[in-house]
Design a protein around this motif. Structure first.
Motif, PDB file in Angstrom:
ATOM      1  N   THR A 146      31.300  14.202  61.628  1.00 28.01           N
ATOM      2  CA  THR A 146      30.258  13.169  61.753  1.00 28.01           C
ATOM      3  C   THR A 146      29.036  13.470  60.861  1.00 28.01           C
ATOM      4  O   THR A 146      28.793  14.620  60.497  1.00 28.01           O
ATOM      5  N   PRO A 147      28.255  12.416  60.542  1.00 25.74           N
ATOM      6  CA  PRO A 147      27.062  12.567  59.695  1.00 25.74           C
ATOM      7  C   PRO A 147      25.819  12.844  60.545  1.00 25.74           C
ATOM      8  O   PRO A 147      25.900  12.877  61.777  1.00 25.74           O
ATOM      9  N   LYS A 172      33.325  18.400  64.785  1.00 30.23           N
ATOM     10  CA  LYS A 172      32.394  19.090  63.885  1.00 30.23           C
ATOM     11  C   LYS A 172      31.212  18.167  63.556  1.00 30.23           C
ATOM     12  O   LYS A 172      31.342  17.233  62.782  1.00 30.23           O
ATOM     13  N   GLY A 205      30.681  21.794  56.476  1.00 33.19           N
ATOM     14  CA  GLY A 205      31.805  20.923  56.126  1.00 33.19           C
ATOM     15  C   GLY A 205      32.823  21.667  55.295  1.00 33.19           C
ATOM     16  O   GLY A 205      34.039  21.520  55.491  1.00 33.19           O
ATOM     17  N   GLU A 210      36.852  21.653  56.256  1.00 37.45           N
ATOM     18  CA  GLU A 210      37.963  22.058  55.385  1.00 37.45           C
ATOM     19  C   GLU A 210      39.145  22.587  56.214  1.00 37.45           C
ATOM     20  O   GLU A 210      40.308  22.249  55.935  1.00 37.45           O
ATOM     21  N   PHE A 223      36.406  10.330  60.249  1.00 37.21           N
ATOM     22  CA  PHE A 223      35.264  10.797  59.448  1.00 37.21           C
ATOM     23  C   PHE A 223      34.232   9.686  59.304  1.00 37.21           C
ATOM     24  O   PHE A 223      34.571   8.535  59.019  1.00 37.21           O
ATOM     25  N   GLU A 247      34.461   5.945  57.707  1.00 35.61           N
ATOM     26  CA  GLU A 247      33.323   5.023  57.646  1.00 35.61           C
ATOM     27  C   GLU A 247      32.321   5.646  56.699  1.00 35.61           C
ATOM     28  O   GLU A 247      31.900   6.784  56.898  1.00 35.61           O
ATOM     29  N   LEU A 408      30.088  -3.341  54.164  1.00 37.87           N
ATOM     30  CA  LEU A 408      29.942  -3.006  55.586  1.00 37.87           C
ATOM     31  C   LEU A 408      29.407  -4.194  56.386  1.00 37.87           C
ATOM     32  O   LEU A 408      30.081  -4.749  57.233  1.00 37.87           O
TER      33      LEU A 408
END
Ligand code: NAD
Length: 478
Positions: A146-147, A172, A205, A210, A223, A247, A408
């Motif tokens: 996630t961001p 994560k 990340g 990975e 993701f 996304e 989007l």
């Protein structure tokens, strides 16, 4: 040191290292220290999920409902505390943080119900006496990446459906905002889940993400993040035929037509472009305005922007918090310089601001005299920076709206039913808005886009079932 550990196989385990989580409103304020998993710990989290997945996949809908409902109830009860924590680590205002925490709680509740509602189909075979059943089964171990910009809602809208449909999870979060995901993990650790069904592996990340991409044991990767990382994730997933859902970015147009209600249009543009510091994938970063209303719209926007209070996210009365960190601030400033070099006029904002505490404060910037070929209108800036693009008429405005690699969300402000319905039909996006900001969506309906913004099945609402399950067709000759 207040070390927040990873949660692996039902146990809290320290990371190979730990990193401070810094408040962007006050860089002297450390929200906490959060573990960073190394590759071996990420592997351990995946292995725990692999062991737990078969039994959870056969758990009853009631068991899944109970866990998700308990988590949702607790998140809703603690929304002020969790929302404040979120604002402290990410920098959106406290009201926005609390709203996001509420949304996360509601998402857990929604998917608690979905666990009970998972059905199938039974149809007669084309062959006599035989029946055919279509059922949905979990995909197995799901990796979630996630961001930083929605620290609790995005993890929630991936974790909740993954668990509701019987999958085991390795989660994560973004490096910048581990606290909100850690809080979800802590809630889930007491919600009745068997060990290993949910694992939190905080870290980089390039290390934890990975490991998930490389492991043949992670059946599906969900993701959300930048286009660049998304492409990497898709390529790595394709190499081993893992299921993948992406996304990514946006360059969302808000079209304002001559017949729009000016106050509605300005309200939608201010909210869509600048709230949450413009750090939303659905932000209204391109304001496409027809020439009859253009000057009045720009004047009203400039006046409103000057009234916006940029300050500490936790202070009452703040409209816009800081940018999330130095590197995002550098990117915003770089694009403001690029816009000027391209010949756009900066009508207002774009200045660094000093406040009581050291933070990444930037005044909302509005460019005018721009055209759609400029880099500021083609590339995602991801900050409080928006452009006005003048159009001759509706047809040209629609063409400009669609002339982008992204797809989007797109909005239109108009009092014309004809134009509103035409726009809904012809905007090349996953979501449209009429007389609303492009950002701000419901939690019980699908979310996602097309073109360069999204890849794979939709997230959220009942449509989430597509990604988190696989279909089995069973023939029976009784
Ligand atoms: P990012 O791509 O830098 O990072 C996203 C996640 O990927 C992080 O958890 C990161 O640690 C991880 N990651 C980085 N490199 C990786 C690798 N090699 N392998 C596996 N994982 C890796 O994005 P960000 O800066 O955190 O977020 C901002 C971006 O997210 C913006 O582009 C925004 O538009 C997008 N976003 C999209 C949506 C949407 O639903 N469309 C929603 C929110 C944010």
């Amino acid at each position: 040191m207040d070390l927040h550990s990873n949660y692996i196989d039902g146990t809290w385990v320290e990371g190979a290292e730990a990193a401070p989580n810094i408040n962007p409103s006050n860089t002297d304020d450390v929200v906490g220290h959060y573990a960073r998993a190394d590759a071996a710990q990420a592997e351990a989290a995946i292995a725990a999920a692999v062991r737990a997945a078969p039994a959870w996949g056969l758990s009853t809908p009631q068991q899944r409902f109970d866990v998700l409902d308990a988590a949702g109830t607790e998140i809703l009860a603690r929304k002020e505390e969790l929302g404040t924590l979120l604002s402290r680590e990410e920098g959106k205002t406290k009201a926005e943080g609390i709203g996001e925490a509420q949304r996360a709680g509601a998402i857990f509740k929604f998917f608690a119900g979905e666990a009970l509602r998972l059905g199938g189909e039974r149809v007669p075979s084309v062959r006599p006496g035989i029946t055919v059943e279509m059922t949905r089964e979990p995909v197995g171990v799901v990796g979630i990446i996630t961001p930083w910009n929605f620290p609790i809602a995005i993890p929630a809208w991936k974790i909740a459906p993954a668990l509701a449909y019987g999958n085991a999870v390795v989660m994560k979060p973004a490096d910048l905002v581990p606290a909100s995901s850690w809080a979800i993990a802590e809630v889930l650790s007491r919600a009745g889940l068997p060990a290993g069904v949910f694992n939190l592996a905080m870290g980089r990340g390039s290390v934890v993400g990975e490991a998930m991409l490389a492991s043949p044991n992670v059946a599906a990767i969900s993701f959300t993040g930048s286009v660049e990382t998304g492409h990497k994730v898709a390529q790595r997933a394709a190499q081993r035929m893992a299921k993948v859902q992406l996304e990514m970015g946006g360059k969302n147009p808000l079209v304002v037509l001559d017949d729009a209600d000016l106050d509605t249009a300005v309200g939608a543009a201010i909210n869509g472009a600048f709230f949450s510091t413009g750090q939303r994938c659905t932000a209204s970063s391109r304001l496409v305005v027809t020439k009859g209303i253009h000057d009045r719209f720009v004047d009203a926007m400039v006046a409103k922007i000057k009234d916006l209070k940029v300050d500490d996210a936790l202070k009452d009365g703040t409209h816009i918090g800081p940018v999330v960190d130095q590197s995002q601030l550098d990117q915003d400033l770089r694009y403001i310089a690029i816009g000027r070099d391209e010949g756009a006029t900066l009508a207002v904002g774009g200045e660094l601001l000093n406040r009581e505490t050291p933070g990444f404060y930037l005044s909302p910037a509005l460019f005018v005299d721009t055209h759609n070929d400029m880099r500021i209108n083609r590339e995602e800036i991801f900050g409080p920076v928006a452009s006005v693009i003048k159009a001759d008429d509706y047809d040209q405005a629609l063409a400009i709206a669609n002339d982008t690699q992204f797809g989007l969300c797109a909005g239109v402000c108009t009092t014309s039913l004809k134009h509103a319905t035409h726009f809904q039909r012809h905007a090349q996006v996953g979501m449209t808005m009429v007389n609303l900001p492009t950002a701000g969506v419901d939690y019980h309906v699908p979310f996602g886009g097309r073109k360069g913004s999204s890849f794979g099945p939709r997230e959220q609402g009942r449509y989430a079932v597509e990604f988190y399950t696989t279909v089995k067709t069973s023939y029976v000759n009784p």
